[in-house]
Design a protein around this motif. Structure first.
Motif, mmCIF file in Angstrom:
data_model
loop_
_atom_site.group_PDB
_atom_site.id
_atom_site.type_symbol
_atom_site.label_atom_id
_atom_site.label_comp_id
_atom_site.label_asym_id
_atom_site.label_seq_id
_atom_site.Cartn_x
_atom_site.Cartn_y
_atom_site.Cartn_z
ATOM 1 N N LEU A 93 41.869 -17.612 -7.870
ATOM 2 C CA LEU A 93 41.818 -18.874 -8.608
ATOM 3 C C LEU A 93 40.403 -19.441 -8.634
ATOM 4 N N LEU A 94 40.184 -20.308 -9.589
ATOM 5 C CA LEU A 94 38.989 -21.128 -9.641
ATOM 6 C C LEU A 94 39.403 -22.576 -9.378
ATOM 7 N N ALA A 95 38.611 -23.294 -8.624
ATOM 8 C CA ALA A 95 38.914 -24.698 -8.337
ATOM 9 C C ALA A 95 37.772 -25.576 -8.822
ATOM 10 N N LYS A 96 38.115 -26.680 -9.425
ATOM 11 C CA LYS A 96 37.113 -27.591 -9.971
ATOM 12 C C LYS A 96 37.453 -29.010 -9.540
ATOM 13 N N LEU A 97 36.443 -29.732 -9.083
ATOM 14 C CA LEU A 97 36.648 -31.122 -8.689
ATOM 15 C C LEU A 97 36.926 -31.986 -9.916
ATOM 16 N N PRO A 98 37.553 -33.147 -9.721
ATOM 17 C CA PRO A 98 37.702 -34.083 -10.847
ATOM 18 C C PRO A 98 36.346 -34.433 -11.436
ATOM 19 N N ASP A 99 36.345 -34.839 -12.702
ATOM 20 C CA ASP A 99 35.079 -35.155 -13.373
ATOM 21 C C ASP A 99 34.545 -36.529 -12.998
ATOM 22 N N TYR A 100 35.440 -37.496 -12.799
ATOM 23 C CA TYR A 100 34.966 -38.834 -12.440
ATOM 24 C C TYR A 100 36.085 -39.656 -11.816
ATOM 25 N N ARG A 101 35.678 -40.724 -11.155
ATOM 26 C CA ARG A 101 36.597 -41.697 -10.583
ATOM 27 C C ARG A 101 36.566 -42.949 -11.461
ATOM 28 N N LEU A 102 37.724 -43.522 -11.710
ATOM 29 C CA LEU A 102 37.818 -44.731 -12.531
ATOM 30 C C LEU A 102 38.394 -45.859 -11.693
ATOM 31 N N ILE A 103 37.727 -47.015 -11.761
ATOM 32 C CA ILE A 103 38.221 -48.219 -11.092
ATOM 33 C C ILE A 103 38.559 -49.252 -12.163
ATOM 34 N N VAL A 104 39.806 -49.710 -12.155
ATOM 35 C CA VAL A 104 40.250 -50.768 -13.064
ATOM 36 C C VAL A 104 40.914 -51.838 -12.213
ATOM 37 N N GLY A 105 40.248 -52.979 -12.071
ATOM 38 C CA GLY A 105 40.764 -54.008 -11.172
ATOM 39 C C GLY A 105 40.774 -53.483 -9.743
ATOM 40 N N GLN A 106 41.939 -53.522 -9.113
ATOM 41 C CA GLN A 106 42.085 -53.028 -7.740
ATOM 42 C C GLN A 106 42.545 -51.568 -7.688
ATOM 43 N N ASP A 107 42.788 -50.986 -8.840
ATOM 44 C CA ASP A 107 43.329 -49.631 -8.893
ATOM 45 C C ASP A 107 42.221 -48.590 -9.056
ATOM 46 N N ARG A 108 42.400 -47.456 -8.403
ATOM 47 C CA ARG A 108 41.418 -46.373 -8.436
ATOM 48 C C ARG A 108 42.119 -45.064 -8.789
ATOM 49 N N TYR A 109 41.487 -44.298 -9.687
ATOM 50 C CA TYR A 109 42.092 -43.067 -10.171
ATOM 51 C C TYR A 109 41.040 -41.951 -10.244
ATOM 52 N N LEU A 110 41.527 -40.716 -10.327
ATOM 53 C CA LEU A 110 40.692 -39.552 -10.603
ATOM 54 C C LEU A 110 41.105 -38.967 -11.939
ATOM 55 N N LEU A 111 40.122 -38.482 -12.710
ATOM 56 C CA LEU A 111 40.419 -37.872 -13.999
ATOM 57 C C LEU A 111 39.658 -36.583 -14.193
ATOM 58 N N ASN A 112 40.331 -35.644 -14.888
ATOM 59 C CA ASN A 112 39.731 -34.359 -15.242
ATOM 60 C C ASN A 112 39.602 -34.265 -16.755
ATOM 61 N N GLN A 113 39.829 -33.077 -17.295
ATOM 62 C CA GLN A 113 39.658 -32.863 -18.722
ATOM 63 C C GLN A 113 40.648 -33.663 -19.571
ATOM 64 N N ASN A 114 41.865 -33.865 -19.078
ATOM 65 C CA ASN A 114 42.801 -34.671 -19.863
ATOM 66 C C ASN A 114 42.829 -36.103 -19.334
ATOM 67 N N ASN A 115 43.561 -36.971 -20.011
ATOM 68 C CA ASN A 115 43.544 -38.401 -19.670
ATOM 69 C C ASN A 115 44.670 -38.808 -18.722
ATOM 70 N N LYS A 116 45.269 -37.832 -18.022
ATOM 71 C CA LYS A 116 46.280 -38.112 -17.013
ATOM 72 C C LYS A 116 45.621 -38.678 -15.763
ATOM 73 N N LEU A 117 46.116 -39.802 -15.265
ATOM 74 C CA LEU A 117 45.557 -40.458 -14.086
ATOM 75 C C LEU A 117 46.091 -39.801 -12.817
ATOM 76 N N LYS A 118 45.180 -39.487 -11.896
ATOM 77 C CA LYS A 118 45.579 -38.929 -10.604
ATOM 78 C C LYS A 118 45.216 -39.909 -9.500
ATOM 79 N N ASN A 119 45.909 -39.786 -8.373
ATOM 80 C CA ASN A 119 45.624 -40.648 -7.235
ATOM 81 C C ASN A 119 44.223 -40.390 -6.697
ATOM 82 N N ASP A 120 43.544 -41.454 -6.300
ATOM 83 C CA ASP A 120 42.181 -41.328 -5.795
ATOM 84 C C ASP A 120 42.171 -40.683 -4.416
ATOM 85 N N GLN A 121 41.069 -40.007 -4.116
ATOM 86 C CA GLN A 121 40.814 -39.462 -2.785
ATOM 87 C C GLN A 121 39.410 -39.893 -2.384
ATOM 88 N N ASP A 122 39.335 -40.755 -1.405
ATOM 89 C CA ASP A 122 38.052 -41.371 -1.023
ATOM 90 C C ASP A 122 37.000 -40.365 -0.610
#
Length: 230
Positions: A93-122
């Motif tokens: 397999l190949l593994a790739k980190l998320p592209d960016y972290r998004l903060i909206v208000g108090q909520d934090r998410y991780l995003l990759n190539q698609n716009n599905k929100l993933k739980n943040d990992q500090d």
């Protein structure tokens, strides 16, 4: 008679390939990296018992499913496979980190190539975009796709031109603040981000400008010529 024998032969051959030569055990690995818990189990559940020869591993739906799964911090993609007639396979397999972290208000998410929100990992060190606009752009587990494409384009441009920042404040499309070690940069989305980051990279590399940057607080890139501000 010959046609019947050939027909029976090919039917038997087909049944062998379809139901005898099947996937029995799947070993997953990534070169010089580890796989998160549960990933190989999910892949095994998908493929186990399927035909060893008639299964399209590379284009299977499992890779889209893993991409959309919130619990994993990396994106997993097919690289290559080694098969044996016993049904044991080694799946690289190949593994790739998320592209960016998004903060909206108090909520934090991780995003990759698609716009599905993933739980943040500090623990992940990623470009972090703090979005100050309409929070309704985040809805039902997805980010508005038009904004996702903007954020993704910016994060990819930063990576391409080796500009290090962990904090980006997106006030609006006309005022985007990028905090660098050297200085705070302001830009907008009126021009391609790849072009803007290439331009910024050239500015940061000029020896005669480095001393000037040290005496200023803001570099405004929204004009034809960059403007330095106190």
């Amino acid at each position: 008679m010959k046609i019947l024998r050939f027909f029976i032969f090919f039917v038997i051959l087909f049944l062998l390939f379809k139901f005898v030569f099947i996937l029995r055990k799947i070993n997953c690995f990534i070169e010089n990296a580890s796989i998160e818990s549960g990933v190989c189990e999910k892949i095994s559940a998908r493929f186990k018992g399927k035909s060893l020869f008639f299964t399209d591993f590379e284009n299977d739906q499992i890779w889209e499913d893993l991409l959309a799964t919130e619990q994993y911090g990396q994106v997993y993609q097919y690289q290559k496979i080694n098969k044996t007639l016993s049904g044991n396979i080694n799946l690289s397999l190949l593994a790739k980190l998320p592209d960016y972290r998004l903060i909206v208000g108090q909520d934090r998410y991780l995003l990759n190539q698609n716009n599905k929100l993933k739980n943040d990992q500090d623990r992940l060190n990623l470009p972090t975009i703090e979005f100050m606009g309409d929070p309704s752009l985040v809805s039902r587990g997805y980010l508005d796709d038009a904004y996702h494409q903007k954020f993704l384009s910016l994060s990819q441009a930063l990576k391409k031109h080796q500009i290090e920042t962990n904090k980006i404040v997106w006030q609006n499309n006309q005022e985007i603040h990028i905090f660098l070690k050297e200085i705070e940069v302001i830009l907008d989305d009126s021009k391609d981000f790849d072009y803007q980051m290439e331009r910024l990279s050239l500015v940061l590399k000029q020896e005669e400008i480095k001393n000037i940057l040290a005496t200023k607080k803001i570099l405004d890139m929204r004009f034809n010529l960059p403007v330095l501000k106190e």
